[in-house]
Design a protein around this motif. Sequence first.
Motif, PDB file in Angstrom:
ATOM      1  N   VAL B 143       0.846  -1.197   0.000  1.00  0.00           N
ATOM      2  CA  VAL B 143       0.000   0.000   0.000  1.00  0.00           C
ATOM      3  C   VAL B 143       0.882   1.248   0.000  1.00  0.00           C
ATOM      4  O   VAL B 143       0.669   2.183  -0.784  1.00  0.00           O
ATOM      5  CB  VAL B 143      -0.926   0.016   1.249  1.00  0.00           C
ATOM      6  CG1 VAL B 143      -1.706   1.313   1.301  1.00  0.00           C
ATOM      7  CG2 VAL B 143      -1.862  -1.168   1.208  1.00  0.00           C
ATOM      8  N   ALA B 144       1.888   1.272   0.882  1.00  0.00           N
ATOM      9  CA  ALA B 144       2.752   2.431   1.011  1.00  0.00           C
ATOM     10  C   ALA B 144       3.491   2.707  -0.300  1.00  0.00           C
ATOM     11  O   ALA B 144       3.594   3.855  -0.746  1.00  0.00           O
ATOM     12  CB  ALA B 144       3.742   2.219   2.146  1.00  0.00           C
ATOM     13  N   THR B 145       3.985   1.653  -0.925  1.00  0.00           N
ATOM     14  CA  THR B 145       4.751   1.816  -2.156  1.00  0.00           C
ATOM     15  C   THR B 145       3.885   2.409  -3.262  1.00  0.00           C
ATOM     16  O   THR B 145       4.257   3.397  -3.908  1.00  0.00           O
ATOM     17  CB  THR B 145       5.310   0.455  -2.610  1.00  0.00           C
ATOM     18  OG1 THR B 145       6.074  -0.091  -1.547  1.00  0.00           O
ATOM     19  CG2 THR B 145       6.174   0.607  -3.842  1.00  0.00           C
ATOM     20  N   VAL B 146       2.702   1.819  -3.446  1.00  0.00           N
ATOM     21  CA  VAL B 146       1.843   2.267  -4.522  1.00  0.00           C
ATOM     22  C   VAL B 146       1.340   3.685  -4.256  1.00  0.00           C
ATOM     23  O   VAL B 146       1.282   4.524  -5.162  1.00  0.00           O
ATOM     24  CB  VAL B 146       0.683   1.266  -4.709  1.00  0.00           C
ATOM     25  CG1 VAL B 146      -0.353   1.833  -5.659  1.00  0.00           C
ATOM     26  CG2 VAL B 146       1.216  -0.059  -5.216  1.00  0.00           C
ATOM     27  N   SER B 147       1.018   3.988  -3.010  1.00  0.00           N
ATOM     28  CA  SER B 147       0.532   5.335  -2.708  1.00  0.00           C
ATOM     29  C   SER B 147       1.662   6.347  -2.919  1.00  0.00           C
ATOM     30  O   SER B 147       1.438   7.463  -3.372  1.00  0.00           O
ATOM     31  CB  SER B 147      -0.037   5.391  -1.288  1.00  0.00           C
ATOM     32  OG  SER B 147       0.819   6.071  -0.421  1.00  0.00           O
ATOM     33  N   ASN B 148       2.884   5.962  -2.628  1.00  0.00           N
ATOM     34  CA  ASN B 148       4.037   6.831  -2.876  1.00  0.00           C
ATOM     35  C   ASN B 148       4.184   7.149  -4.343  1.00  0.00           C
ATOM     36  O   ASN B 148       4.450   8.283  -4.725  1.00  0.00           O
ATOM     37  CB  ASN B 148       5.317   6.118  -2.406  1.00  0.00           C
ATOM     38  CG  ASN B 148       5.810   6.673  -1.105  1.00  0.00           C
ATOM     39  OD1 ASN B 148       5.086   7.419  -0.462  1.00  0.00           O
ATOM     40  ND2 ASN B 148       7.009   6.336  -0.734  1.00  0.00           N
ATOM     41  N   ILE B 149       4.017   6.134  -5.182  1.00  0.00           N
ATOM     42  CA  ILE B 149       4.221   6.324  -6.617  1.00  0.00           C
ATOM     43  C   ILE B 149       3.244   7.367  -7.156  1.00  0.00           C
ATOM     44  O   ILE B 149       3.599   8.200  -7.981  1.00  0.00           O
ATOM     45  CB  ILE B 149       4.086   4.971  -7.348  1.00  0.00           C
ATOM     46  CG1 ILE B 149       5.309   4.108  -7.000  1.00  0.00           C
ATOM     47  CG2 ILE B 149       3.992   5.168  -8.849  1.00  0.00           C
ATOM     48  CD1 ILE B 149       5.172   2.655  -7.348  1.00  0.00           C
ATOM     49  N   SER B 150       2.022   7.349  -6.617  1.00  0.00           N
ATOM     50  CA  SER B 150       1.073   8.360  -7.095  1.00  0.00           C
ATOM     51  C   SER B 150       1.381   9.726  -6.484  1.00  0.00           C
ATOM     52  O   SER B 150       1.191  10.753  -7.091  1.00  0.00           O
ATOM     53  CB  SER B 150      -0.356   7.927  -6.787  1.00  0.00           C
ATOM     54  OG  SER B 150      -0.625   8.074  -5.418  1.00  0.00           O
ATOM     55  N   VAL B 192       4.283  -2.816 -11.584  1.00  0.00           N
ATOM     56  CA  VAL B 192       5.506  -3.626 -11.543  1.00  0.00           C
ATOM     57  C   VAL B 192       6.041  -3.734 -10.113  1.00  0.00           C
ATOM     58  O   VAL B 192       6.343  -4.820  -9.628  1.00  0.00           O
ATOM     59  CB  VAL B 192       6.587  -3.042 -12.489  1.00  0.00           C
ATOM     60  CG1 VAL B 192       7.937  -3.698 -12.226  1.00  0.00           C
ATOM     61  CG2 VAL B 192       6.172  -3.245 -13.936  1.00  0.00           C
ATOM     62  N   LEU B 193       6.127  -2.584  -9.417  1.00  0.00           N
ATOM     63  CA  LEU B 193       6.642  -2.618  -8.047  1.00  0.00           C
ATOM     64  C   LEU B 193       5.739  -3.442  -7.134  1.00  0.00           C
ATOM     65  O   LEU B 193       6.206  -4.218  -6.296  1.00  0.00           O
ATOM     66  CB  LEU B 193       6.781  -1.201  -7.487  1.00  0.00           C
ATOM     67  CG  LEU B 193       8.036  -0.432  -7.906  1.00  0.00           C
ATOM     68  CD1 LEU B 193       8.170   0.838  -7.097  1.00  0.00           C
ATOM     69  CD2 LEU B 193       9.291  -1.295  -7.729  1.00  0.00           C
ATOM     70  N   ASP B 194       4.433  -3.281  -7.315  1.00  0.00           N
ATOM     71  CA  ASP B 194       3.494  -4.025  -6.475  1.00  0.00           C
ATOM     72  C   ASP B 194       3.665  -5.524  -6.673  1.00  0.00           C
ATOM     73  O   ASP B 194       3.696  -6.290  -5.710  1.00  0.00           O
ATOM     74  CB  ASP B 194       2.058  -3.603  -6.807  1.00  0.00           C
ATOM     75  CG  ASP B 194       1.063  -4.205  -5.842  1.00  0.00           C
ATOM     76  OD1 ASP B 194       1.244  -4.003  -4.617  1.00  0.00           O
ATOM     77  OD2 ASP B 194       0.129  -4.894  -6.293  1.00  0.00           O
ATOM     78  N   GLN B 195       3.822  -5.923  -7.933  1.00  0.00           N
ATOM     79  CA  GLN B 195       3.981  -7.347  -8.201  1.00  0.00           C
ATOM     80  C   GLN B 195       5.328  -7.868  -7.682  1.00  0.00           C
ATOM     81  O   GLN B 195       5.412  -8.993  -7.192  1.00  0.00           O
ATOM     82  CB  GLN B 195       3.855  -7.632  -9.705  1.00  0.00           C
ATOM     83  CG  GLN B 195       2.419  -7.491 -10.209  1.00  0.00           C
ATOM     84  CD  GLN B 195       1.438  -8.299  -9.391  1.00  0.00           C
ATOM     85  OE1 GLN B 195       1.560  -9.501  -9.243  1.00  0.00           O
ATOM     86  NE2 GLN B 195       0.432  -7.623  -8.822  1.00  0.00           N
ATOM     87  N   LEU B 196       6.367  -7.028  -7.773  1.00  0.00           N
ATOM     88  CA  LEU B 196       7.665  -7.442  -7.235  1.00  0.00           C
ATOM     89  C   LEU B 196       7.553  -7.683  -5.730  1.00  0.00           C
ATOM     90  O   LEU B 196       8.081  -8.658  -5.204  1.00  0.00           O
ATOM     91  CB  LEU B 196       8.723  -6.371  -7.519  1.00  0.00           C
ATOM     92  CG  LEU B 196       9.289  -6.353  -8.938  1.00  0.00           C
ATOM     93  CD1 LEU B 196      10.290  -5.197  -9.109  1.00  0.00           C
ATOM     94  CD2 LEU B 196       9.964  -7.688  -9.266  1.00  0.00           C
ATOM     95  N   LEU B 197       6.843  -6.783  -5.052  1.00  0.00           N
ATOM     96  CA  LEU B 197       6.677  -6.948  -3.606  1.00  0.00           C
ATOM     97  C   LEU B 197       5.869  -8.193  -3.287  1.00  0.00           C
ATOM     98  O   LEU B 197       6.150  -8.917  -2.334  1.00  0.00           O
ATOM     99  CB  LEU B 197       5.981  -5.719  -3.011  1.00  0.00           C
ATOM    100  CG  LEU B 197       6.876  -4.507  -2.759  1.00  0.00           C
ATOM    101  CD1 LEU B 197       6.050  -3.325  -2.298  1.00  0.00           C
ATOM    102  CD2 LEU B 197       7.936  -4.848  -1.719  1.00  0.00           C
ATOM    103  N   ARG B 198       4.842  -8.427  -4.114  1.00  0.00           N
ATOM    104  CA  ARG B 198       4.016  -9.612  -3.889  1.00  0.00           C
ATOM    105  C   ARG B 198       4.871 -10.871  -4.007  1.00  0.00           C
ATOM    106  O   ARG B 198       4.802 -11.776  -3.174  1.00  0.00           O
ATOM    107  CB  ARG B 198       2.891  -9.662  -4.931  1.00  0.00           C
ATOM    108  CG  ARG B 198       1.799 -10.678  -4.617  1.00  0.00           C
ATOM    109  CD  ARG B 198       0.762 -10.732  -5.734  1.00  0.00           C
ATOM    110  NE  ARG B 198       1.376 -11.124  -7.005  1.00  0.00           N
ATOM    111  CZ  ARG B 198       1.666 -12.384  -7.330  1.00  0.00           C
ATOM    112  NH1 ARG B 198       1.403 -13.357  -6.487  1.00  0.00           N
ATOM    113  NH2 ARG B 198       2.212 -12.656  -8.497  1.00  0.00           N
ATOM    114  N   LEU B 199       5.730 -10.866  -5.032  1.00  0.00           N
ATOM    115  CA  LEU B 199       6.620 -11.997  -5.255  1.00  0.00           C
ATOM    116  C   LEU B 199       7.592 -12.172  -4.095  1.00  0.00           C
ATOM    117  O   LEU B 199       7.845 -13.290  -3.638  1.00  0.00           O
ATOM    118  CB  LEU B 199       7.401 -11.755  -6.551  1.00  0.00           C
ATOM    119  CG  LEU B 199       7.675 -12.988  -7.395  1.00  0.00           C
ATOM    120  CD1 LEU B 199       6.384 -13.571  -7.924  1.00  0.00           C
ATOM    121  CD2 LEU B 199       8.627 -12.628  -8.547  1.00  0.00           C
ATOM    122  N   GLY B 239      -3.313 -10.089   1.002  1.00  0.00           N
ATOM    123  CA  GLY B 239      -3.020  -9.923  -0.415  1.00  0.00           C
ATOM    124  C   GLY B 239      -4.151  -9.208  -1.126  1.00  0.00           C
ATOM    125  O   GLY B 239      -3.925  -8.293  -1.919  1.00  0.00           O
ATOM    126  N   ALA B 240      -5.378  -9.589  -0.784  1.00  0.00           N
ATOM    127  CA  ALA B 240      -6.535  -8.984  -1.418  1.00  0.00           C
ATOM    128  C   ALA B 240      -6.588  -7.494  -1.110  1.00  0.00           C
ATOM    129  O   ALA B 240      -6.853  -6.668  -1.982  1.00  0.00           O
ATOM    130  CB  ALA B 240      -7.808  -9.663  -0.923  1.00  0.00           C
TER     131      ALA B 240
END
Lengths: 388, 251
Positions: B143-150, B192-199, B239-240
């Motif tokens: 959440v933090a990563t994606v919110s940062n990107i925006s 991409v970043l979100d999926q990397l973190l998920r992985l 995850g959801a």
Amino acid sequence: MTEMAIRYRGVSKVYPDGTTAVDNLDLDVPSGSLTVFVGPSGCGKTTSLRMLNRMVDPTSGVVEVNGQDVSSIPAAQLRRSMGYVMQQSGLLPHKTVEDNIATVPRLNGVSKKESRANARELLGSVGLDESLATRYPAQLSGGQQQRVGVARALAADPPVLLMDEPFSAVDPVVRQDLQHELLDLQKRLHRTIIFVTHDIDEAILLGNRVAVFARGGRLAQYATPEELLRAPADDFVADFIGRDRGFRSLSFENAAVALQPVTVLAADTGERTVVGPGSENPAPWQGTGAAASSDWVLAVDERRHPLGWLPVRSGGEAAGREELRVGGTLWHEGDSLRTALDAALSSPSGQAVAVHEDGSVAGVVPGEDVMRAIEEQRATRHHGAEQA
Amino acid sequence: MNWLTNNWPAVLELAGAHLMQSVVPVVIGLLISVPLARLAAGNRWLRPLFVTGSSLLYTIPSLTLFVVLPLILGTRITAVSNVIVALTLYVIAILVRSCVDAFESLDRDVLQAATAMGYKPARRFFGVELPLAVPVMIAGLRVATVSNISMVSVGAVIGIQSLGTLFTDGLRRSIVAEIVVGIVATVVIAVVLDQLLRLLGHTMTRWQRTGTAAPHASARRRDDTGDGADTGGARGAAGALATVESGGASA
């Protein structure tokens, strides 16, 4: 002289709110024995156990392990010197089975390779297959997890094992397996084991000595299981031990009863013979004697293993197989009076069926003979007590 | 599309700046949040202080922060460090809470078992608590990563270079293609970043997903009634949540 592995001296634990968890406990645990702390919830048994590895510090008194005051030993070092098994195993979910077992050796600086090899060996000794080594705890059943928990506690080869209600969360069948395996393990290893449970039957089955705790952290009685059943110290202990106390105390009496001959009927051939003490080979049935006058014959298979009882009709003819009454429990020579009595009570003929090691019929013991033996034991004990 | 073929080196450069401005605060914020959260977890006084305090950070509008920070830090208003500091604060706002949750979700029996076996506090933290906190923590991190990107885009308003510059520039010069490229690039980075973190979370929590596999039949004769099937729930929910949040933030 027995060496004392664990000593409690005037140990109390009073919480800031005034609750007394342990009240002035004095207790000596001999080295190499399995001692059970038992009592209702909130009686201080677990608190007393946790004082041994300093998970709880007493408010007063001294706890000694192998002659050393535990408060003088750094907590982590002390804990690594004792195996600890808890309810729900407490396995680390993110580590594989072998790494869980290797935990304490790893903390002590043993190499990964060596501690894992040791872990795999231990798996065998707790009855698990080596193929489980690389699994995670979530992949195991409750009973398997508990076994891994025991293996983990043994990994650093500690002289003292602490077991905090280790089997109370597994189902009864598995629990019975685990209990007997613990007894086998103890026969081989001779550790000083403190075992906490709320189940008095478990305490009596496992303990060399049993400490019964009462509410308020009072030690109500500390004795062998036999003494506990025969002479409870007070009403609380008697009550806690519960029903069937007399019956269960028979478990500790060896049965000195003589076998009687019995008429057996080979189910396949219909041939009747008499089996009894002193006759390696069955004697032919002659329609006379004590065994012949019985109202019952014992049906056996070709290996002379008992199948059940058949009533004898008035003409001396045994009833057909359709009337076979499946027999009760069996008594092996040398088993306790409790087993003998149970075998007699559960037998349709009122006679306990005695069997040899190989399971073949050795003879019978009538219920009244078992009762007489019980009465004689009681009289002897009473007499002995008077003389002492 | 013409616009992109003519300007792709500039877009790449802005994307790089954007990535740096969003990832660096996440790393710094994580390093600050984890110890704060560990102190706060289960602590009667510190927990409300840290959790409420960090949440309040999030209520400060980003533009205000970008303008005020130079005054406090003594930096130039267009310095990248302002964005880094501001976004670190936002990361802390999100992560302290989710790290507190992560530490409080740990099974107390497991922690107690670790202590009883002779783990010292530091080793217990790194060897037991942290790895077990990862599943809940990784959700907050996403959440933090994606919110940062925006959020990085906002810096463009005061002249700090990022993909947001494509919005401000495109708007001023009425180049729709430029704005579209900015949006698409931002979304791509976020996904991409979100999926990397998920992985990353996936590989770090292998132990969690093994519960459904039936124990080997020959392993133990009687008690192999595998009862670990209920371990996937928490991870699934976390995850959801992250997926929902990432969809919302990058749109």
